[in-house]
Scaffold this active site. Sequence first.
Site, mmCIF file in Angstrom:
data_model
loop_
_atom_site.group_PDB
_atom_site.id
_atom_site.type_symbol
_atom_site.label_atom_id
_atom_site.label_comp_id
_atom_site.label_asym_id
_atom_site.label_seq_id
_atom_site.Cartn_x
_atom_site.Cartn_y
_atom_site.Cartn_z
ATOM 1 N N PRO A 13 -49.159 63.498 -10.212
ATOM 2 C CA PRO A 13 -49.789 64.816 -10.112
ATOM 3 C C PRO A 13 -49.368 65.708 -11.281
ATOM 4 O O PRO A 13 -48.188 65.757 -11.649
ATOM 5 C CB PRO A 13 -49.272 65.363 -8.783
ATOM 6 C CG PRO A 13 -48.893 64.140 -7.998
ATOM 7 C CD PRO A 13 -48.355 63.181 -9.018
ATOM 8 N N GLY A 16 -46.276 70.015 -10.471
ATOM 9 C CA GLY A 16 -45.175 69.662 -9.591
ATOM 10 C C GLY A 16 -44.323 70.882 -9.283
ATOM 11 O O GLY A 16 -44.449 71.933 -9.924
ATOM 12 N N LEU A 17 -43.470 70.741 -8.308
ATOM 13 C CA LEU A 17 -42.509 71.786 -7.971
ATOM 14 C C LEU A 17 -41.186 71.470 -8.646
ATOM 15 O O LEU A 17 -40.555 70.449 -8.353
ATOM 16 C CB LEU A 17 -42.301 71.871 -6.461
ATOM 17 C CG LEU A 17 -41.191 72.833 -6.004
ATOM 18 C CD1 LEU A 17 -41.550 74.274 -6.345
ATOM 19 C CD2 LEU A 17 -40.907 72.682 -4.519
ATOM 20 N N GLY A 18 -40.758 72.329 -9.550
ATOM 21 C CA GLY A 18 -39.438 72.183 -10.146
ATOM 22 C C GLY A 18 -38.379 72.715 -9.209
ATOM 23 O O GLY A 18 -38.597 73.718 -8.504
ATOM 24 N N ASP A 43 -39.953 67.585 -8.347
ATOM 25 C CA ASP A 43 -39.056 67.170 -9.438
ATOM 26 C C ASP A 43 -37.623 67.549 -9.094
ATOM 27 O O ASP A 43 -37.314 68.723 -8.855
ATOM 28 C CB ASP A 43 -39.476 67.849 -10.740
ATOM 29 C CG ASP A 43 -38.603 67.394 -11.903
ATOM 30 O OD1 ASP A 43 -38.900 66.340 -12.485
ATOM 31 O OD2 ASP A 43 -37.614 68.096 -12.214
ATOM 32 N N LYS A 77 -33.221 62.185 -11.645
ATOM 33 C CA LYS A 77 -32.713 61.945 -12.992
ATOM 34 C C LYS A 77 -31.268 61.466 -12.960
ATOM 35 O O LYS A 77 -30.463 61.910 -12.135
ATOM 36 C CB LYS A 77 -32.804 63.232 -13.841
ATOM 37 C CG LYS A 77 -34.192 63.855 -13.838
ATOM 38 C CD LYS A 77 -34.234 65.168 -14.612
ATOM 39 C CE LYS A 77 -35.558 65.868 -14.393
ATOM 40 N NZ LYS A 77 -35.613 66.557 -13.090
ATOM 41 N N HIS A 110 -31.545 61.782 -18.003
ATOM 42 C CA HIS A 110 -31.651 63.234 -18.078
ATOM 43 C C HIS A 110 -31.484 63.777 -19.504
ATOM 44 O O HIS A 110 -32.212 64.682 -19.916
ATOM 45 C CB HIS A 110 -30.615 63.868 -17.147
ATOM 46 C CG HIS A 110 -30.994 65.220 -16.643
ATOM 47 N ND1 HIS A 110 -30.652 65.682 -15.403
ATOM 48 C CD2 HIS A 110 -31.702 66.219 -17.216
ATOM 49 C CE1 HIS A 110 -31.127 66.912 -15.221
ATOM 50 N NE2 HIS A 110 -31.763 67.258 -16.324
#
Length: 308
Positions: A13, A16-18, A43, A77, A110
């Site tokens: 998608p 996204g939602l951080g 995320d 991550k 990361h």
Amino acid sequence: MKNIKLNNDYEMPMMGLGTWKSNPGEVYQAVRWAIKLGYRHIDCAHIYGNEKEIGQALHDAMSEGDIKRSDLFVTSKLWNDSHNPADVLPALKQSLSDLQLEYLDLYLIHWPVAQKKGTVMPHSDKDMEPLKDVPIDFTWAEMEKAAKFGLVRSLGVSNFGPKSLSHLIQQAEIIPAVNQVECHPFLQQDALLEFCRQNMIVMTAYSPLGSQHEVNEPDLLSHPQIVEISQRLHITPAQVVLAWQLARGVVVIPKSVREERLKENLAATVIELDDADIAKINSLDKGYRYITGQSFAFGGYTPQEIFA
């Protein structure tokens, strides 16, 4: 929700939602709201310190019938202190446990730096491991094993520049599907975006709305050209910036813990800017980083090399 196809045919998608800087005690509700509103991409990262709470929100959302696991896209991550091959799978399994998931949709390295085991953030040279001792491709090989074991569906990196990506691509059996980097109108990353496109790597923008930490840093959403476009189109400055990124084919993961802001950000997925407005935003690039990489400038690492 708009999706983008990754180089392994999975779909991601584009909104996204951080969850960076979403504090324990508020991120649970943010995730629940986001899923009810239609977000399908969450995320996360071990270093954010909130994966257990996110995991509970995901568990409850699925248990209560808000969403099926197959409709979710969850990213986490690998932190810098777990780059040694023996530490990769245990770190991944810890995130899976915290998130209460059997697999991740995407797992990222990361940062292209290595720290001593147990170092949350470095404070001196002794906290770092030189990449010649812990090469990124050794770390990546363990992540490839995780994909083969079915613990992750897609692999990627974060904060990598063209040089680091090129080296990894040459060594990798599985080509990175995603590169997540700071990206916004003040740091448009055009050369990196083109490199990613040429190598079938999707770029994700973190801090897509800027990330002010100091009062003297530029406020992206108050820039006159962004404000003018937003007022003329009767949308928010944040929606202008997010719609601009989506038009470039860049995934965005804005963070919010407010329901109304979550709605506004999601609405940007159906906003289309015209060529003139896109050109105005394109003119704002100044190569400005809010996240400088200076936090890792120990043991021979420099921001220039980190982002190379």
